[in-house]
Scaffold this active site. Structure first.
Site, PDB file in Angstrom:
ATOM      1  N   HIS A 464       5.113  18.120  18.548  1.00  0.00           N
ATOM      2  CA  HIS A 464       4.388  16.970  17.989  1.00  0.00           C
ATOM      3  C   HIS A 464       5.217  16.298  16.885  1.00  0.00           C
ATOM      4  CE1 HIS A 464       0.696  14.821  16.596  1.00  0.00           C
ATOM      5  NE2 HIS A 464       1.367  14.847  15.462  1.00  0.00           N
ATOM      6  N   GLU A 465       5.622  17.096  15.920  1.00  0.00           N
ATOM      7  CA  GLU A 465       6.372  16.521  14.793  1.00  0.00           C
ATOM      8  C   GLU A 465       7.711  15.968  15.270  1.00  0.00           C
ATOM      9  OE1 GLU A 465       4.789  15.849  12.281  1.00  0.00           O
ATOM     10  OE2 GLU A 465       3.088  17.194  12.593  1.00  0.00           O
ATOM     11  N   HIS A 471      10.522   8.958  17.191  1.00  0.00           N
ATOM     12  CA  HIS A 471      10.040   7.593  16.943  1.00  0.00           C
ATOM     13  C   HIS A 471      10.796   6.993  15.747  1.00  0.00           C
ATOM     14  CE1 HIS A 471       6.145   4.968  16.372  1.00  0.00           C
ATOM     15  NE2 HIS A 471       7.088   4.306  16.997  1.00  0.00           N
TER      16      HIS A 471
HETATM   17 ZN   LIG Z   1       1.170  13.462  13.935  1.00  0.00          ZN
END
Ligand SMILES: [Zn+2]
Length: 677
Positions: A464-465, A471
């Protein structure tokens, strides 16, 4: 004597010179940074020349270059490796930042220049990106109150300043409560605890110069303790401490802080002409209105609660078989759910854990990024702020792209949770060297000399991180204003939650889920059971999350409550929250919502993003290849590299050709809307 924070950084990739920076350097560096930012902003506002994009907007984008450098280091250290000196400075700085920001936003000459440019935007011959940045500046000034009367502007500045102080106090109280509590386990309290938890509990004791084993309020210790300890009395004790964070009644109690925050946020919304704070907050988001966010949450809430109620009956029966006649309680749920998982899926964390080595999961995340986006990772030998932190150079097509720092293990100087932040954003404006992005997690530390092992949940957090990090690092824009993760809050979790899907791709796990002792890949049957169990207990997970999101939304879309805790009880009772399921984050320790403005009336964003991530990953499933090259290239172009170049719904449309519905999410969580009894 020179201050390393103020020097030009001639380090590799202009990384902060961590080995030279000391705590004492920050206060004087901030003094200079504030002065320089003020001078730059006043020069822009008072320039005799008529406003142009370059002398106003671009100049604003450059005005805080030094401040961003100093603050980038400072706020990362305060979160990841804090000291009493840094914390004292943080308390001092938060009102200064608030005052500086409102002074900038309230600068009438500056606003007039931005406003003039905005009204002439069609004649300015701007690039698409420039037009977007100008629009965002204009919106930012309006939302900060630049167009208000002088008296209202003054009041708004006071309110904002006070909110910043309250937010900092909220986090510091929470950190103090988390730091101060440990549950020391006597030798016969250790029965039933798996080795990985015993190791982590011993390491947690070591880190505090204690003997034996302790459970702390870190999620990576307390959750497995609640899962595995057969001692109902200890589970209750640990659980009560966990949910009492910020609500212990002493100096660190957050109750009054929360009440005042809600009152001031409401006043802020009223001053800006909105009926309530949630309406104000959601206007520039993808959801646009609180009603749209609530509709989504309720569409998920109903089937989730129905599922949770069915699950509660099963778990209570299991408890009866253990001879316990008390009602199923919050400290029982995880324990019996784990037993049920064992019986229904023959799957337990202890059996899985040796296959999830931290270093292998980092390699897996890197490999997925490589296959999707063509980025490569090379370890860097550079000084960092703590020996746990590691750095890699990220390259693409042989060119430098970014620096990635991973800081994965829990320690007392780190606040709880997991997050992605940056020391520097990507932007082409200053011919910069690319982003310096950091992932901070709180995984339990293995004893010296042994590999660090993750739960599957931890591995998911890592992915997730890392999705956020991609991004940030793949960002390909000119202006910092729209760099990387600078997108609407209900869109920012799309890249991170989408990236989690690649952890569940069987070929990824076959390659990287290797047993810590034997090096053997995870057996096919175990992998199958692991993936089949992914929907397990989703009723609980969805209910605990959605309850928090609905309370957050309700708090901010109605008049501020006199007694927030009473209001919270009322909201939960109206919703019919099952008795044995607590909110994932209750108000006194709901840092997302009260430590700052970030997720206030925005906790729904995770679910909003999940609707999109489920639908976006379905595109790869439809293509029959989790790494489908053309699709991955489009994903990079429209979402991962695009930053805030366009409104979130436009970005999603550009990737998928349509907007998503809630169906893929319900399917993904194994919750069918039809089962609402
Ligand atoms: Zn997040």
């Amino acid at each position: 004597m020179t201050n390393p924070l103020l020097d030009d950084w001639d380090t590799p990739f202009a990384l902060p010179p961590f080995d030279k920076i000391t705590d004492a350097d920050f206060a004087p560096a901030f003094k200079v940074a504030f002065a320089r930012a003020r001078a730059a902003i006043n020069a822009i506002a008072n320039a005799p020349q008529p406003a142009t994009f370059v002398n106003t907007i671009e100049a604003l984008e450059r005005a805080e270059t030094l401040m961003d450098k100093v603050a980038g280091v400072f706020f990362n250290l305060v979160g990841a490796d804090s000291t009493p000196t840094l914390e004292a400075l943080q308390r001092k700085l938060s009102p200064e930042f608030a005052a500086f920001n409102s002074e900038t936003m309230m600068n009438q000459r500056l606003f007039q220049r931005v406003d003039q440019l905005f009204s002439r935007r069609a004649q300015l011959d701007l690039t698409t990106e420039q037009a977007r940045v100008l629009t965002l500046y204009h919106r930012m000034f309006l939302r900060a109150g630049a167009a208000l009367t002088p008296a209202d502007r003054k009041r708004l500045a006071k309110v904002t300043e006070r909110l910043a102080v309250l937010g900092t106090a909220f986090s510091q109280n929470l950190l103090a409560d988390e730091r101060n509590w440990v549950l020391a386990l006597a030798p016969d309290d250790l029965d039933g605890l798996p080795d990985f938890l015993l190791d982590a509990a011993r390491a947690a004791a070591d880190a505090r110069d204690l003997n034996g084993h302790v459970i702390t309020l870190s999620r990576s210790l307390i959750v497995p303790f609640l899962q595995f300890s057969p001692r109902r009395d200890l589970r209750e004790k640990a659980f009560r401490a966990w949910v009492s964070r910020g609500a212990t009644g002493g100096d660190t109690d957050n109750g009054e802080i929360v009440r005042e925050i809600l009152v001031l946020r409401e006043e802020r919304a009223h001053l800006l002409g909105y009926e309530d704070f949630a309406t104000f907050k959601l206007a520039p988001k993808m959801a646009k209105t609180p009603a749209a966010a609530k509709d989504l949450l309720m569409a998920v809430w109903k089937p989730a609660r129905a599922q949770a109620e069915r699950d509660a009956e099963v778990l209570e029966k299991m408890m009866r078989q253990d001879g316990i006649n008390a009602p199923l309680s919050a400290w029982d749920w995880r324990y019996y759910a784990e037993k049920r998982r064992l019986s229904e899926h023959a799957l337990n964390e202890a059996e899985l854990k040796p296959y999830f080595q931290l270093d292998q999961m980092i390699a897996a995340a890197f490999d997925c990024a490589n296959r999707l986006f063509g980025v490569s990772f090379r370890p860097l030998d550079v000084p960092l702020y703590h020996k746990d932190a590691r750095a890699w150079e990220v390259t693409k097509n042989g060119h430098h792209q970014a620096v990635f720092i991973g800081d994965y293990l829990a320690r007392p100087s780190k606040r709880s949770g997991a997050w992605c932040s940056r020391f520097r954003p990507q932007s082409r404006l200053n011919g910069a060297t690319g982003a310096i992005t950091v992932n901070v997690c709180n995984f339990a530390r293995a004893p010296e000399g042994q590999p660090n092992l993750l739960t599957f949940d931890d591995a998911r957090t890592l992915f997730h991180e890392f999705g956020h990090a991609l991004h940030s690092m793949l960002s390909d824009v000119t202006y910092p204003m729209i760099s990387g993760t600078a997108v609407a809050r209900d869109f920012v979790e799309l890249p991170s939650q989408l990236f989690e899907h690649w952890l569940t791709v069987p070929e990824v796990l076959q390659k990287y889920a290797l047993h810590a002792d034997t090096g053997q890949p995870i057996p096919g049957a175990l992998l199958k059971r692991l993936l089949a169990a992914q929907n397990f207990d989703q009723g609980f997970a969805t209910v605990e999350y959605t309850a928090s999101a609905l309370v957050d939304l309700a708090f901010h879309s109605a008049p501020a409550p006199k007694d927030p805790m009473a209001r919270q009880r009322q909201i939960l009772s109206d919703l019919g929250l099952p008795a044995a399921i607590p909110m994932r984050h209750a108000t006194p320790h709901f840092a997302h919502v009260f430590s700052g403005d970030g997720y206030s009336s925005g906790y729904y964003s995770y679910m909003w993003s999940e609707v999109m991530d489920a639908d976006a990953f379905a595109a790869f499933e439809e293509a029959g290849d989790p790494f489908a090259p053309t699709l991955a290239a489009r994903l990079e172009r429209t979402i991962f590299a695009a930053g805030g170049r366009q409104e979130a719904d436009q970005a999603y449309l550009a990737f998928r050709g349509r907007l998503p519905g809630v169906e893929a999410l319900l399917k993904g969580r194994g919750l069918s809307a039809g089962e609402d009894g």
